[in-house]
Design a protein around this motif. Sequence first.
Motif, mmCIF file in Angstrom:
data_model
loop_
_atom_site.group_PDB
_atom_site.id
_atom_site.type_symbol
_atom_site.label_atom_id
_atom_site.label_comp_id
_atom_site.label_asym_id
_atom_site.label_seq_id
_atom_site.Cartn_x
_atom_site.Cartn_y
_atom_site.Cartn_z
ATOM 1 N N ALA A 1 -3.542 -6.471 -10.072
ATOM 2 C CA ALA A 1 -2.716 -5.487 -11.128
ATOM 3 C C ALA A 1 -1.797 -6.751 -12.007
ATOM 4 C CB ALA A 1 -1.630 -4.602 -10.499
ATOM 5 N N GLY A 2 -1.815 -8.239 -11.487
ATOM 6 C CA GLY A 2 -1.335 -9.037 -12.282
ATOM 7 C C GLY A 2 0.322 -9.119 -12.401
ATOM 8 N N VAL A 3 0.892 -8.407 -11.396
ATOM 9 C CA VAL A 3 2.264 -8.006 -11.652
ATOM 10 C C VAL A 3 3.261 -9.202 -10.971
ATOM 11 C CG1 VAL A 3 1.950 -5.685 -11.999
ATOM 12 C CG2 VAL A 3 2.349 -6.755 -9.768
ATOM 13 N N GLY A 4 2.523 -10.110 -9.893
ATOM 14 C CA GLY A 4 3.348 -11.320 -9.427
ATOM 15 C C GLY A 4 3.916 -10.746 -8.072
ATOM 16 N N GLU A 5 4.770 -11.641 -7.736
ATOM 17 C CA GLU A 5 5.131 -11.679 -6.238
ATOM 18 C C GLU A 5 6.488 -10.307 -6.229
ATOM 19 O OE1 GLU A 5 4.894 -13.202 -3.367
ATOM 20 O OE2 GLU A 5 3.035 -14.593 -3.793
ATOM 21 N N VAL A 6 7.018 -10.061 -7.018
ATOM 22 C CA VAL A 6 7.999 -9.306 -7.236
ATOM 23 C C VAL A 6 7.578 -7.811 -6.705
ATOM 24 C CG1 VAL A 6 7.884 -8.500 -9.535
ATOM 25 C CG2 VAL A 6 9.942 -8.550 -8.500
ATOM 26 N N TYR A 7 6.339 -7.524 -7.031
ATOM 27 C CA TYR A 7 5.901 -6.107 -6.563
ATOM 28 C C TYR A 7 5.105 -6.193 -5.338
ATOM 29 C CZ TYR A 7 6.664 -3.808 -10.926
ATOM 30 O OH TYR A 7 7.174 -3.245 -12.172
ATOM 31 N N LYS A 8 4.995 -7.420 -4.677
ATOM 32 C CA LYS A 8 4.148 -7.408 -3.301
ATOM 33 C C LYS A 8 4.696 -6.748 -2.350
ATOM 34 C CE LYS A 8 2.497 -10.881 -0.133
ATOM 35 N NZ LYS A 8 2.352 -12.321 0.408
ATOM 36 N N GLU A 9 5.999 -6.672 -1.993
ATOM 37 C CA GLU A 9 6.510 -5.808 -0.736
ATOM 38 C C GLU A 9 6.506 -4.427 -1.041
ATOM 39 O OE1 GLU A 9 10.682 -5.232 1.849
ATOM 40 O OE2 GLU A 9 10.684 -6.839 0.518
ATOM 41 N N GLY A 10 6.673 -3.925 -2.365
ATOM 42 C CA GLY A 10 6.570 -2.315 -2.645
ATOM 43 C C GLY A 10 5.369 -2.159 -2.564
ATOM 44 N N TYR A 11 4.387 -2.782 -3.161
ATOM 45 C CA TYR A 11 2.895 -2.228 -2.820
ATOM 46 C C TYR A 11 2.470 -2.357 -1.509
ATOM 47 C CZ TYR A 11 1.936 -2.274 -7.877
ATOM 48 O OH TYR A 11 1.939 -1.995 -9.062
ATOM 49 N N ALA A 12 2.976 -3.306 -0.634
ATOM 50 C CA ALA A 12 2.492 -3.281 0.804
ATOM 51 C C ALA A 12 3.020 -1.896 1.430
ATOM 52 C CB ALA A 12 3.034 -4.620 1.394
ATOM 53 N N ASN A 13 4.466 -1.589 1.162
ATOM 54 C CA ASN A 13 4.951 -0.407 1.606
ATOM 55 C C ASN A 13 4.176 0.983 1.109
ATOM 56 O OD1 ASN A 13 7.051 -1.911 3.301
ATOM 57 N ND2 ASN A 13 8.442 -1.660 1.166
ATOM 58 N N ARG A 14 3.843 0.762 -0.258
ATOM 59 C CA ARG A 14 3.119 1.868 -0.472
ATOM 60 C C ARG A 14 1.834 1.958 0.054
ATOM 61 N NH1 ARG A 14 2.380 3.457 -6.997
ATOM 62 N NH2 ARG A 14 0.610 4.775 -6.813
ATOM 63 N N ALA A 15 1.208 1.119 0.420
ATOM 64 C CA ALA A 15 -0.261 0.872 0.983
ATOM 65 C C ALA A 15 -0.102 1.353 2.372
ATOM 66 C CB ALA A 15 -0.744 -0.475 0.934
ATOM 67 N N GLU A 16 0.781 1.104 3.090
ATOM 68 C CA GLU A 16 0.912 1.723 4.581
ATOM 69 C C GLU A 16 1.221 3.086 4.393
ATOM 70 O OE1 GLU A 16 0.683 0.543 7.517
ATOM 71 O OE2 GLU A 16 0.311 -1.495 6.931
ATOM 72 N N ASN A 17 2.354 3.568 3.668
ATOM 73 C CA ASN A 17 2.514 5.013 3.419
ATOM 74 C C ASN A 17 1.503 5.950 3.194
ATOM 75 O OD1 ASN A 17 5.180 4.389 4.257
ATOM 76 N ND2 ASN A 17 5.862 4.311 2.236
ATOM 77 N N THR A 18 0.760 5.381 2.105
ATOM 78 C CA THR A 18 -0.459 6.156 1.571
ATOM 79 C C THR A 18 -1.585 6.324 2.753
ATOM 80 O OG1 THR A 18 -0.091 5.539 -0.763
ATOM 81 C CG2 THR A 18 -2.305 6.259 -0.155
#
Length: 207
Positions: A165-182
Amino acid sequence: MTDEQLAKEIANGIISTGVEGGFNSVSRSSAGDYPSMGVSQWEGIGGRGDLLLSYIDGGAKFAGRKYSDIRYNGELEELKALLNTPQGQEAQRILLSQDCLDRYVPQLKRVPTLDDSRCFIYAGIWCPTSEYVVRQFLTNRCNRYNLRSLETIKDVFKNEYYIGAGVGEVYKEGYANRAENTYYYVAAIDLTTPYGVPVYGEAGNGR
């Protein structure tokens, strides 16, 4: 599953996981001074945000207005309450299901090997970030990863989506949590009773 059934379950997933917000969510859009609203963050003066409001009695009061104007006049709570009424919730369900059918499902059907129902729904729940980015992200990886495995597709989003998505490290943790919850949501939903899809884990091949 039919396109309509997939769209319905993607919409249910977006609502149930709350990945985009609740029915009564209102915030200032990052793209401009207008409200971003509801479970799909409908926004834009004269655009999708005003379309949502047109389906709700009393919504015309807030149509075409800037976020700062609504906030300055102390009307944010009134707007939130309006969105959270039964009529407001139903309008959001209808529009989100239509978005899923018109936009998300057609894009995902262009991804080679994304033909497992649960994996398709999982990917669909990510589409509000950008259905085009999700489609390209998976297309670029379909030859390297088994997109018919829910656990695999979860790991792909968890570890690589922030890069795609080209959003950088700042989104890494949030996307990881979203991936698990989904993942936990999709693995647990009942697709067997209404659609005849095998219980998760009983179809082999990570399915």
